[in-house]
Design a protein around this motif. Structure first.
Motif, short mmCIF file in Angstrom:
data_model
loop_
_atom_site.label_atom_id
_atom_site.label_comp_id
_atom_site.label_asym_id
_atom_site.label_seq_id
_atom_site.Cartn_x
_atom_site.Cartn_y
_atom_site.Cartn_z
N TYR A 109 -38.64 46.51 -77.39
CA TYR A 109 -39.94 45.85 -77.49
C TYR A 109 -40.87 46.58 -76.54
CZ TYR A 109 -37.47 42.09 -79.87
OH TYR A 109 -36.72 41.37 -80.75
N VAL A 112 -44.71 44.85 -75.34
CA VAL A 112 -44.78 43.71 -74.43
C VAL A 112 -45.50 44.08 -73.13
CG1 VAL A 112 -43.44 41.97 -73.19
CG2 VAL A 112 -42.63 42.84 -75.38
N SER A 113 -45.07 45.13 -72.53
CA SER A 113 -45.69 45.47 -71.26
C SER A 113 -45.88 46.97 -71.09
CB SER A 113 -44.85 44.92 -70.11
OG SER A 113 -43.54 45.46 -70.20
N GLN A 165 -43.15 49.99 -69.96
CA GLN A 165 -42.04 49.08 -69.67
C GLN A 165 -41.44 48.67 -71.00
OE1 GLN A 165 -41.01 48.26 -66.69
NE2 GLN A 165 -42.74 48.61 -65.30
N LYS A 167 -38.37 46.73 -73.19
CA LYS A 167 -37.31 45.71 -73.17
C LYS A 167 -36.42 45.98 -74.37
CE LYS A 167 -35.36 41.54 -73.22
NZ LYS A 167 -34.43 41.87 -74.32
N GLY A 170 -31.97 42.71 -77.98
CA GLY A 170 -30.61 42.16 -77.98
C GLY A 170 -29.85 42.29 -76.67
N THR A 171 -30.49 42.83 -75.63
CA THR A 171 -29.82 42.94 -74.34
C THR A 171 -30.79 42.59 -73.21
OG1 THR A 171 -30.39 45.20 -73.74
CG2 THR A 171 -28.57 44.95 -75.27
N ASN A 172 -30.24 42.57 -71.99
CA ASN A 172 -31.10 42.34 -70.82
C ASN A 172 -31.68 43.63 -70.25
OD1 ASN A 172 -30.80 39.53 -70.65
ND2 ASN A 172 -28.81 39.72 -69.63
N GLU A 173 -31.40 44.74 -70.91
CA GLU A 173 -31.84 46.03 -70.37
C GLU A 173 -33.36 46.17 -70.35
OE1 GLU A 173 -31.60 48.41 -68.38
OE2 GLU A 173 -30.17 49.80 -69.32
N LEU A 174 -33.86 46.65 -69.24
CA LEU A 174 -35.27 46.99 -69.10
C LEU A 174 -35.36 48.46 -68.73
CD1 LEU A 174 -36.43 43.95 -66.96
CD2 LEU A 174 -36.97 44.32 -69.35
N ILE A 230 -30.81 48.00 -65.24
CA ILE A 230 -29.47 47.47 -65.01
C ILE A 230 -28.64 48.44 -64.16
CG2 ILE A 230 -27.27 46.92 -66.14
CD1 ILE A 230 -28.80 45.61 -68.38
N ASN B 44 -32.29 36.11 -74.02
CA ASN B 44 -33.22 37.21 -73.69
C ASN B 44 -33.11 38.34 -74.71
OD1 ASN B 44 -35.14 38.52 -72.08
ND2 ASN B 44 -33.58 39.62 -70.92
N SER B 45 -32.66 38.00 -75.92
CA SER B 45 -32.48 39.07 -76.91
C SER B 45 -33.79 39.50 -77.55
CB SER B 45 -31.49 38.62 -77.99
OG SER B 45 -32.00 37.48 -78.65
N LYS B 46 -34.80 38.66 -77.48
CA LYS B 46 -36.09 38.98 -78.10
C LYS B 46 -37.05 39.56 -77.04
CE LYS B 46 -35.14 37.25 -82.24
NZ LYS B 46 -33.75 36.93 -82.05
N ALA B 47 -38.29 39.66 -77.43
CA ALA B 47 -39.27 40.27 -76.53
C ALA B 47 -39.44 39.44 -75.26
CB ALA B 47 -40.61 40.40 -77.25
N PRO B 57 -26.52 36.21 -77.66
CA PRO B 57 -25.77 37.48 -77.49
C PRO B 57 -25.32 37.63 -76.03
CG PRO B 57 -27.80 37.85 -78.72
CD PRO B 57 -27.85 36.44 -78.23
N LYS B 59 -24.90 40.16 -74.19
CA LYS B 59 -25.65 41.13 -73.37
C LYS B 59 -27.06 40.66 -73.06
CE LYS B 59 -23.27 45.29 -74.91
NZ LYS B 59 -23.40 46.55 -75.63
N ALA B 60 -27.42 39.51 -73.63
CA ALA B 60 -28.80 39.06 -73.43
C ALA B 60 -28.83 37.64 -72.85
CB ALA B 60 -29.56 39.10 -74.76
N TYR B 138 -34.60 44.20 -61.53
CA TYR B 138 -33.47 43.32 -61.20
C TYR B 138 -33.11 43.50 -59.73
CZ TYR B 138 -32.71 42.48 -66.18
OH TYR B 138 -32.86 42.09 -67.48
N LEU B 165 -25.76 40.64 -66.08
CA LEU B 165 -25.81 42.08 -66.39
C LEU B 165 -24.43 42.66 -66.71
CD1 LEU B 165 -28.50 43.39 -63.87
CD2 LEU B 165 -28.77 42.35 -66.11
#
Lengths: 259, 198
Positions: A109, A112-113, A165, A167, A170-174, A230, B44-47, B57, B59-60, B138, B165
């Motif tokens: 995404y 977003v930022s 930035q 995102k 499907g993950t927490n990765e930034l 991460i 947190n899988s979306k934007a 998920p 991972k999210a 993070y 994470l």
């Protein structure tokens, strides 16, 4: 038969009119402001996202604010300063965001930022400046003036730095991606042959048409730094462009003859 | 004598005139205590992260901590002075209201209610697997303890976003318990609802 004779006679009259002995004194000193457009024959950058951070990509129109020529007989010296107003930074920003989205939208995404932050935060334009000096040669025939010159110039334009930035879907990765240059201003030595065709409407004023070519080789290096939030790992990649540029310029202006 | 008194007042007046370039209102200072903590599952899988009770998920996954505050007292700094309280050298006034916590967080621990993986059985401390998101970065959960300004707030509720994470190996139902210890010795805790991490 008469018509056949009339055609070469007319041409002969026109030739005589154009290249007859001048009724004006030879030009010794002129000031020649003009406006026109610059047409780069190729892109200055390596066809990547960072292209949108290079100021001169969007600079097409120019104003020749200063151009003065001093002549002794037909030989002279001419110097000029040309300004090319840049496109608004908002427009460059949106082009940058679109390029980031195009590259990363499938996995991240990005909208977003993501964004670009410019050196000039006021949003006003940063003009590109070109200035030079060089020998000139002129030919005057009656009302017609032809000036040819080869100038040694400096082309100077700004570059921006950008940050996106991202995102990951499907993950927490930034992911943070930065595009930077060590020096925001690029200065290039330029050789620019150009020709001016002018028609004197009065003793002091002439209308002129310019055609020129600006040959220069900018060395543009953008460093792309990608940082994972991460893992904390950062990778850098260099995008370098160093090839000859040829900007063809066409301008229309007024020649003010002082002497 | 009268001349001396007049001179002193004139000097004070002039200093005030020079130094106080703007008429800022006196700030109201509130103090609060931590009342409760609530924990929500975050997808947190979306934007943008959303609180969810649907499968998330692995991972999210994240936890949104809601820290409820209760106002304890209000202090007002109205004191008599010959000089303006705001001796500003520019015309930027500070916030009208300042809220400060009475206590600070001295410990923050996340434990897994279910078996997380072979390394972390039920009841294990999994704080190290989570990180706090702050300004797109993070940071370790311990930062909350080291930097109280993370939870200093100007509203009566503070949210902290903690993200997992290191996802679990298996897709199962998980739940986490969050324990907070305050500087006054109080312990407040919350648990997330069991959620399927797929």
């Amino acid at each position: 038969m008469n018509k056949l004779l009339l055609a070469p006679l007319s041409l002969l009259c026109a030739w005589n009119f154009a290249f007859a002995q001048s009724e004006y004194k030879p030009i010794q000193f002129f000031y020649r402001p003009s406006i026109g457009a610059m047409f780069p024959m190729r892109s200055p950058s390596p066809q990547y996202i960072s292209d949108n951070l290079i100021g001169n990509k969007f600079q097409k129109l120019f104003g020749q604010v200063i151009d003065v020529g001093f002549f002794y007989k037909n030989f002279g010296l001419e110097c000029s300063i040309v300004l090319l107003p840049a496109q608004g930074s908002e427009s460059r920003h949106s082009k940058f965001v679109n390029a980031v989205n195009l590259e990363y939208a499938s996995e991240y995404y990005a909208s977003v930022s993501s964004g670009a932050m410019y050196n000039d935060m006021s949003g006003s334009t940063d003009p590109q400046a070109r200035g030079g000096i060089g020998p000139a040669y002129k030919v005057e025939r009656n009302r017609f003036v032809f000036v040819g010159r080869v100038m040694a110039d400096v082309v100077s334009f700004d570059t921006d730095w950008g940050t996106a930035q991202l995102k990951q879907k499907g993950t927490n990765e930034l992911v943070t991606i930065n595009w930077r240059r060590e020096r925001p201003v690029i200065d290039c030595f330029t050789i620019s042959p150009s020709f001016t065709f002018a028609y004197r409407v009065s003793r002091r004023i002439a209308i002129d048409l310019d055609v020129g070519s600006w040959l220069y080789r900018p060395d543009i290096i953008y460093v792309e730094k990608t940082t994972s939030a991460i893992s904390g790992n950062a990778t850098t990649k260099e995008y370098r462009s160093s090839h000859f540029m040829n900007d063809v310029s066409v301008g229309l202006g007024i020649m003010v003859v002082f002497k | 004598m009268k001349k001396k008194v007049t001179f002193i007042f004139l000097v004070a007046f002039c200093i005030q005139l020079i130094v106080a370039c703007c008429n800022c209102p006196e700030p109201t200072i509130y103090q609060y205590k931590f009342e409760y903590v609530a924990a929500f599952n975050v997808d947190n899988s979306k934007a943008n992260p959303i609180i969810s009770e649907s499968p998330i998920p692995r991972k999210a996954y994240g936890i949104k901590l809601q820290i409820g505050l209760r106002q304890l007292a209000m202090r007002n700094h109205n004191k008599f002075s010959l000089l303006n309280q705001v001796c500003a050298f520019d015309c930027f006034c500070g916030p009208d209201t300042t809220i400060t916590p009475r206590d600070t967080i001295t410990a923050l621990k996340i434990t897994t209610v279910a078996n997380f993986n072979d390394q972390y059985p039920a009841g294990s401390d999994v704080s190290g697997l989570f990180k706090l998101l702050r300004s797109d970065t993070y940071i370790a959960i311990d930062s909350v303890i080291a930097k109280p300004d993370i939870y200093f707030t100007r509203t009566d509720t503070k949210f902290l976003e903690l993200y997992l994470l290191t996802p679990p190996d298996r897709a199962e139902k998980y739940s986490f318990k969050i324990d907070m210890v305050l500087s006054n010795g109080t312990q407040i805790s919350a648990s997330t609802k069991p959620i399927d991490l797929e």
